[in-house]
Design an enzyme around this catalytic site. Structure first.
Site, PDB file in Angstrom:
ATOM      1  N   THR A 210       0.850  -1.196   0.000  1.00 21.71           N
ATOM      2  CA  THR A 210       0.000   0.000   0.000  1.00 21.71           C
ATOM      3  C   THR A 210       0.881   1.240   0.000  1.00 21.71           C
ATOM      4  O   THR A 210       2.073   1.163  -0.314  1.00 21.71           O
ATOM      5  CB  THR A 210      -1.007  -0.050   1.188  1.00 21.71           C
ATOM      6  OG1 THR A 210      -1.900   1.061   1.079  1.00 21.71           O
ATOM      7  CG2 THR A 210      -0.331  -0.003   2.542  1.00 21.71           C
ATOM      8  N   ASN A 211       0.323   2.398   0.334  1.00 21.10           N
ATOM      9  CA  ASN A 211       1.111   3.641   0.342  1.00 21.10           C
ATOM     10  C   ASN A 211       0.673   4.515   1.514  1.00 21.10           C
ATOM     11  O   ASN A 211      -0.208   4.139   2.281  1.00 21.10           O
ATOM     12  CB  ASN A 211       0.976   4.362  -1.006  1.00 21.10           C
ATOM     13  CG  ASN A 211      -0.473   4.661  -1.332  1.00 21.10           C
ATOM     14  OD1 ASN A 211      -1.142   5.391  -0.611  1.00 21.10           O
ATOM     15  ND2 ASN A 211      -0.974   4.067  -2.406  1.00 21.10           N
ATOM     16  N   HIS A 212       1.272   5.694   1.623  1.00 24.40           N
ATOM     17  CA  HIS A 212       1.038   6.526   2.811  1.00 24.40           C
ATOM     18  C   HIS A 212      -0.233   7.372   2.754  1.00 24.40           C
ATOM     19  O   HIS A 212      -0.466   8.178   3.649  1.00 24.40           O
ATOM     20  CB  HIS A 212       2.225   7.477   3.027  1.00 24.40           C
ATOM     21  CG  HIS A 212       3.458   6.780   3.506  1.00 24.40           C
ATOM     22  ND1 HIS A 212       3.460   5.985   4.615  1.00 24.40           N
ATOM     23  CD2 HIS A 212       4.714   6.755   3.004  1.00 24.40           C
ATOM     24  CE1 HIS A 212       4.678   5.505   4.798  1.00 24.40           C
ATOM     25  NE2 HIS A 212       5.455   5.949   3.832  1.00 24.40           N
TER      26      HIS A 212
END
Ligand code: CTP
Length: 401
Positions: A210-212
């Site tokens: 995933t990402n931030h």
């Protein structure tokens, strides 16, 4: 400017133990910029003092005694006329009965008769009283006359019973107030789809890539669209945020799920605020990958580009009249954003420099530049994500007009 910042809310507080929660509601409304005039009924006054409300609203709270004071002949008319919305929270079975029958024997019910603004009530009473045919008939009459009834919620009641009777929570009432006020705004009758959050691409049944992205900008856009009166569908990945009241929420995980959800809707506007994955693991392991099997070699493939697919599919069916994208860039901000604006066939793009520590992922503020398909641009100063959302909604409105 939030939807509440120039609004005048008349808050009626009647005799229920939930009256103590109304102080929190009055405080939230005041903090959001509204002018809040409180009227306590005689029974309401037994639970909370006018001083409590005066302390949080900075304005006088009115009592039945004021009905017989020097301004008495105009007070109820003036209070009623000035209000954008009359909210009665908590609203007892007794006050509901009075409102339904036009009885005006205290300052609150006289003002309710004099007021021409919409009425929103949050009932609070014991379960049996709420279920009673008289209360139900009274509520039906009020709804038929255009009143909005929110709640009551299920839960433990002061009597010890468990059932429907609890006043809904102040944060939720606040959401309903925003919706009631938004009904007169310019996006009323229009639909907006917003995507939010970072997608999750599965590696195996327990692990994801995933990402931030926190989803904050997307959630703020959904709230701003609701405030502007739109019907809102919020397509979101799992986040720690509470979706705005009134948004229809579609939960997704991967970019593929998000694409399907976006293609499943049609609306006046699509705002792709989500940070969708560009790559995903080519093969998703059916079982959890075990350490003893060594370090996995993960092969990636392209995840679907949602905006490009929307642009391509619009050849057969134009699902969205206005399409807005975001460009999260750490270098060559405007050049890269302009390339995305064109390649994804957008009406405009909000470019943000994620290398700045006060903008982009997981912070409360954003510093964005809007680039439009006609070649113009607007550089917005550092602002909260809510303010940035309001700006974006304003431009969507202009394009829809
Ligand atoms: N986007 C999309 N589908 C994807 C990835 C991104 O629709 N699979 C959308 C985003 O929601 C955003 C816009 O495309 O509105 C630009 O996203 P961004 O990540 O900045 O650009 P990419 O096209 O993914 O290109 P790159 O990552 O190479 O900068």
């Amino acid at each position: 400017m939030s939807i509440l910042s120039d609004k005048h809310i008349l808050l009626g507080v009647t005799g229920s133990i939930a009256a103590y929660k109304s102080a929190d509601l009055a405080s939230k409304l005041t903090q959001a910029g509204a002018e809040v005039d409180v009227i306590l009924t005689g029974a309401g006054e037994k639970f909370v003092t006018p001083l409590t409300f005066q302390s949080v609203t900075g304005r006088r709270a009115y009592l039945d005694a004021d009905l017989w004071g020097s301004e008495a002949h105009v007070l109820h008319v003036n209070l009623g006329k000035a209000a954008d919305l009359l909210v009665i929270a908590p609203c007892t079975a007794n006050t509901i009965a009075k409102l339904a029958n036009g009885i005006s024997d205290n300052l609150l019910t006289i003002t309710a008769l004099a007021a021409t603004c919409p009425l929103l009530i949050a009932p609070a009473m014991d379960g049996g009283m709420f279920d009673h045919a008289a209360t139900q008939e009274n509520l039906t009459r009020l709804k038929e006359r255009g009143a909005t009834v929110i709640g009551p919620a299920q839960g433990h009641l002061a009597s010890g019973l468990v059932g429907a009777g609890r006043m809904i929570e102040p944060a939720e009432i606040l959401g309903h107030i925003r919706i009631a006020l938004g009904r007169k705004e310019k996006l009323a009758g229009k639909k907006v789809v917003v995507t939010a959050g970072g997608t999750q691409e599965a590696l195996d049944p327990v692990r994801v890539i995933t990402n931030h992205s926190s989803g904050r900008q997307g959630y703020a856009l959904a709230q701003a669209a609701l405030d502007a009166g739109a019907e809102v569908c919020l397509i979101t990945t799992p986040t720690s945020l509470t979706p705005p009241i009134g948004a229809r929420v579609v939960k997704v995980n991967s970019a593929e799920d998000m694409l399907n959800a976006v293609l499943n809707e049609s609306a006046d506007a699509l705002i792709m605020a989500a940070a969708a994955a560009d790559f995903r693991p080519k093969n998703v392991a059916k079982d959890k990958m075990k350490k003893r099997d060594g370090i996995p070699q993960i092969e990636f493939e392209a995840a679907p580009d949602i905006l490009k697919t929307v642009a391509d599919s619009s050849v057969e069916k134009k699902r969205y009249r206005v399409v807005v994208g975001f460009a999260a860039e750490s270098q060559n901000l405007l050049e890269n954003a302009r390339e995305k604006l064109q390649s994804k066939n957008l009406d405009f793009i909000a470019a943000n420099d994620i290398s700045a520590n006060d903008a982009g992922f997981a912070v409360e503020t954003n510093r964005i530049t809007l680039l439009f398909a006609n070649g113009t641009k607007e550089i917005l100063p550092l602002m909260s994500k809510s303010e940035a959302a309001e700006k974006i909604i304003e431009y969507i409105l202009k394009l829809l007009e």
